[in-house]
Motif scaffolding. Structure first.
Motif, PDB file in Angstrom:
ATOM      1  N   ILE A 195     -58.342  36.576   0.540  1.00 12.21           N
ATOM      2  CA  ILE A 195     -58.869  37.468   1.586  1.00 12.21           C
ATOM      3  C   ILE A 195     -59.162  38.868   1.020  1.00 12.21           C
ATOM      4  O   ILE A 195     -60.109  39.531   1.449  1.00 12.21           O
ATOM      5  N   ASN A 196     -58.376  39.313   0.041  1.00 11.38           N
ATOM      6  CA  ASN A 196     -58.605  40.643  -0.550  1.00 11.38           C
ATOM      7  C   ASN A 196     -60.006  40.729  -1.171  1.00 11.38           C
ATOM      8  O   ASN A 196     -60.693  41.739  -1.048  1.00 11.38           O
ATOM      9  N   ASP A 197     -60.418  39.654  -1.840  1.00  7.98           N
ATOM     10  CA  ASP A 197     -61.762  39.634  -2.440  1.00  7.98           C
ATOM     11  C   ASP A 197     -62.840  39.782  -1.376  1.00  7.98           C
ATOM     12  O   ASP A 197     -63.818  40.504  -1.554  1.00  7.98           O
ATOM     13  N   TYR A 198     -62.642  39.068  -0.251  1.00  8.77           N
ATOM     14  CA  TYR A 198     -63.647  39.108   0.799  1.00  8.77           C
ATOM     15  C   TYR A 198     -63.727  40.513   1.426  1.00  8.77           C
ATOM     16  O   TYR A 198     -64.812  40.983   1.768  1.00  8.77           O
ATOM     17  N   ILE A 199     -62.557  41.163   1.567  1.00  5.12           N
ATOM     18  CA  ILE A 199     -62.538  42.524   2.140  1.00  5.12           C
ATOM     19  C   ILE A 199     -63.274  43.484   1.205  1.00  5.12           C
ATOM     20  O   ILE A 199     -64.046  44.346   1.647  1.00  5.12           O
ATOM     21  N   ILE A 200     -63.056  43.281  -0.102  1.00  3.93           N
ATOM     22  CA  ILE A 200     -63.756  44.131  -1.077  1.00  3.93           C
ATOM     23  C   ILE A 200     -65.273  43.942  -0.965  1.00  3.93           C
ATOM     24  O   ILE A 200     -66.041  44.892  -0.960  1.00  3.93           O
ATOM     25  N   TRP A 201     -65.693  42.652  -0.829  1.00  2.66           N
ATOM     26  CA  TRP A 201     -67.116  42.367  -0.653  1.00  2.66           C
ATOM     27  C   TRP A 201     -67.647  43.071   0.600  1.00  2.66           C
ATOM     28  O   TRP A 201     -68.721  43.679   0.580  1.00  2.66           O
ATOM     29  N   LEU A 202     -66.874  42.994   1.682  1.00  2.56           N
ATOM     30  CA  LEU A 202     -67.296  43.590   2.956  1.00  2.56           C
ATOM     31  C   LEU A 202     -67.450  45.103   2.825  1.00  2.56           C
ATOM     32  O   LEU A 202     -68.478  45.682   3.232  1.00  2.56           O
ATOM     33  N   ILE A 203     -66.430  45.744   2.239  1.00  2.09           N
ATOM     34  CA  ILE A 203     -66.462  47.212   2.089  1.00  2.09           C
ATOM     35  C   ILE A 203     -67.631  47.610   1.178  1.00  2.09           C
ATOM     36  O   ILE A 203     -68.361  48.567   1.472  1.00  2.09           O
ATOM     37  N   ALA A 204     -67.826  46.849   0.100  1.00  2.00           N
ATOM     38  CA  ALA A 204     -68.899  47.178  -0.846  1.00  2.00           C
ATOM     39  C   ALA A 204     -70.265  47.085  -0.174  1.00  2.00           C
ATOM     40  O   ALA A 204     -71.103  47.988  -0.289  1.00  2.00           O
ATOM     41  N   LEU A 205     -70.472  45.989   0.576  1.00  2.00           N
ATOM     42  CA  LEU A 205     -71.764  45.810   1.240  1.00  2.00           C
ATOM     43  C   LEU A 205     -71.982  46.855   2.332  1.00  2.00           C
ATOM     44  O   LEU A 205     -73.089  47.368   2.504  1.00  2.00           O
ATOM     45  N   MET A 206     -70.888  47.190   3.074  1.00  2.00           N
ATOM     46  CA  MET A 206     -71.005  48.213   4.117  1.00  2.00           C
ATOM     47  C   MET A 206     -71.328  49.573   3.490  1.00  2.00           C
ATOM     48  O   MET A 206     -72.129  50.346   4.036  1.00  2.00           O
ATOM     49  N   SER A 207     -70.742  49.865   2.339  1.00  2.00           N
ATOM     50  CA  SER A 207     -71.002  51.134   1.653  1.00  2.00           C
ATOM     51  C   SER A 207     -72.458  51.206   1.216  1.00  2.00           C
ATOM     52  O   SER A 207     -73.135  52.230   1.434  1.00  2.00           O
ATOM     53  N   ILE A 208     -72.924  50.096   0.633  1.00  2.00           N
ATOM     54  CA  ILE A 208     -74.324  50.069   0.169  1.00  2.00           C
ATOM     55  C   ILE A 208     -75.271  50.240   1.354  1.00  2.00           C
ATOM     56  O   ILE A 208     -76.237  51.005   1.309  1.00  2.00           O
ATOM     57  N   THR A 209     -74.958  49.521   2.456  1.00  2.00           N
ATOM     58  CA  THR A 209     -75.796  49.625   3.659  1.00  2.00           C
ATOM     59  C   THR A 209     -75.795  51.065   4.186  1.00  2.00           C
ATOM     60  O   THR A 209     -76.847  51.611   4.575  1.00  2.00           O
ATOM     61  N   ALA A 210     -74.619  51.690   4.217  1.00  2.00           N
ATOM     62  CA  ALA A 210     -74.501  53.071   4.707  1.00  2.00           C
ATOM     63  C   ALA A 210     -75.318  54.025   3.845  1.00  2.00           C
ATOM     64  O   ALA A 210     -76.026  54.908   4.370  1.00  2.00           O
ATOM     65  N   VAL A 211     -75.261  53.833   2.545  1.00  2.00           N
ATOM     66  CA  VAL A 211     -76.020  54.692   1.634  1.00  2.00           C
ATOM     67  C   VAL A 211     -77.517  54.537   1.879  1.00  2.00           C
ATOM     68  O   VAL A 211     -78.258  55.524   1.991  1.00  2.00           O
ATOM     69  N   ILE A 212     -77.948  53.251   2.033  1.00  2.00           N
ATOM     70  CA  ILE A 212     -79.382  52.997   2.256  1.00  2.00           C
ATOM     71  C   ILE A 212     -79.830  53.628   3.571  1.00  2.00           C
ATOM     72  O   ILE A 212     -80.873  54.295   3.643  1.00  2.00           O
ATOM     73  N   LEU A 213     -79.025  53.445   4.635  1.00  2.00           N
ATOM     74  CA  LEU A 213     -79.383  54.000   5.944  1.00  2.00           C
ATOM     75  C   LEU A 213     -79.440  55.529   5.892  1.00  2.00           C
ATOM     76  O   LEU A 213     -80.311  56.158   6.500  1.00  2.00           O
ATOM     77  N   THR A 214     -78.501  56.120   5.169  1.00  2.00           N
ATOM     78  CA  THR A 214     -78.485  57.590   5.044  1.00  2.00           C
ATOM     79  C   THR A 214     -79.743  58.089   4.349  1.00  2.00           C
ATOM     80  O   THR A 214     -80.388  59.039   4.805  1.00  2.00           O
ATOM     81  N   ILE A 215     -80.087  57.401   3.258  1.00  2.00           N
ATOM     82  CA  ILE A 215     -81.292  57.799   2.507  1.00  2.00           C
ATOM     83  C   ILE A 215     -82.535  57.659   3.376  1.00  2.00           C
ATOM     84  O   ILE A 215     -83.385  58.548   3.430  1.00  2.00           O
ATOM     85  N   VAL A 216     -82.590  56.531   4.098  1.00  2.00           N
ATOM     86  CA  VAL A 216     -83.767  56.289   4.952  1.00  2.00           C
ATOM     87  C   VAL A 216     -83.855  57.341   6.048  1.00  2.00           C
ATOM     88  O   VAL A 216     -84.941  57.869   6.367  1.00  2.00           O
ATOM     89  N   SER A 217     -82.700  57.684   6.655  1.00  2.00           N
ATOM     90  CA  SER A 217     -82.718  58.658   7.758  1.00  2.00           C
ATOM     91  C   SER A 217     -83.085  60.057   7.273  1.00  2.00           C
ATOM     92  O   SER A 217     -83.606  60.872   8.034  1.00  2.00           O
ATOM     93  N   LEU A 218     -82.785  60.390   6.036  1.00  2.00           N
ATOM     94  CA  LEU A 218     -83.093  61.718   5.496  1.00  2.00           C
ATOM     95  C   LEU A 218     -84.559  61.853   5.106  1.00  2.00           C
ATOM     96  O   LEU A 218     -85.081  62.976   5.061  1.00  2.00           O
ATOM     97  N   THR A 219     -85.194  60.722   4.791  1.00  2.00           N
ATOM     98  CA  THR A 219     -86.595  60.812   4.336  1.00  2.00           C
ATOM     99  C   THR A 219     -87.572  60.780   5.513  1.00  2.00           C
ATOM    100  O   THR A 219     -87.236  60.459   6.621  1.00  2.00           O
TER     101      THR A 219
END
Lengths: 143, 114
Positions: B90-114
């Motif tokens: 389960i720890n691996d899956y949580i890491i995957w989840l956090i990593a993907l959420m972080s990447i998504t957040a970064v992409i959304l932030t970049i998109v919203s700023l442009t």
């Protein structure tokens, strides 16, 4: 004699328990146009579960003993066992060989023996007829 | 306006029912012609494997996975790393989840700023 034990023509399963294939070739010869037992409806089938008659060739090697027993047990009743050839009947040239547990009647009950090395196809066909008559007589005695 | 009219076309229930009854009748006919001498619970009702002892039911079961063998073989390069990622921890899956959420957040932030 009326033939009531079987409702249709006999189906035969052939089992080689260590034969040199001489008897097996004669069994096949009985199927060929010269003898053509299929004109009586008799056919070789691929499973003992479909068979009425077991044609057993060979002196029964140690490896074949459990297989022979299982094939016999898997054949539905009423069934006939015919041993074809000298080896299956009494060991033949393999008599007292170290790796034999036969002849066949040491393993399963036998109805008819066909001696010969190998026996002729006519003898094999006659053996099937004799076995059938034997079964009919036994059925009449019971009835 | 078109209206729905029940007809005896291919998927009509009545046709299916008649076909089913005919199928059952033919099956029963074939079955009734079979041999009845088999003794239940004996070797006579076991499967025939050239005189070999039949294995247990579980052992002679063919898994559905075998049907997809060619499919999995063709996509081996994709499936190998994917299967490894499914570690069951389960720890691996949580890491995957956090990593993907972080990447998504970064992409959304970049998109919203442009």
């Amino acid at each position: 004699m009326s033939l009531n034990s079987f409702k249709r023509a006999l189906w035969v399963y052939h089992l080689n328990t260590g034969s040199c294939n001489g008897c097996d070739i004669e069994i096949l010869a009985a199927l060929t146009p010269r003898y053509d037992i299929e004109r009586f409806g008799m056919v070789l089938v691929g499973s003992p579960r479909h068979a009425d008659v077991l044609l057993v060739t060979g002196p029964v090697t140690r490896q074949m003993e459990p297989r022979l027993k299982r094939v016999y047990e898997q054949t539905p009743d009423p069934k006939l066992v015919i041993v074809v050839g000298a080896c299956g009947s009494e060991g033949g040239v393999f008599y007292e060989s170290y790796n034999l547990v036969g002849p066949v009647d040491q393993i399963i009950p036998v109805d008819v023996y066909v001696p010969g090395c190998p026996p002729r196809p006519e003898a094999i066909i006659e053996a099937v007829v004799k076995a059938w008559v034997k079964l009919e007589k036994a059925a009449q005695r019971v009835a | 306006m078109a209206t729905s009219v029940p007809t005896l076309d291919y998927w009509a229930p009545l046709v299916c029912l008649i076909a089913f009854v005919i199928l059952i009748a033919v099956t029963y006919l074939f079955r009734s012609r079979g041999r009845k001498q088999y003794k239940k619970g004996t070797a006579q009702t076991e499967i025939f494997l050239s005189g070999e002892e039949p294995p247990d039911t579980e052992e002679r079961h063919i898994r559905a996975y075998n049907i997809y063998w060619g499919f999995f073989q063709g996509l081996k390069r994709y499936y190998d790393p994917t299967i490894k990622a499914h570690s069951g921890i389960i720890n691996d899956y949580i890491i995957w989840l956090i990593a993907l959420m972080s990447i998504t957040a970064v992409i959304l932030t970049i998109v919203s700023l442009t």
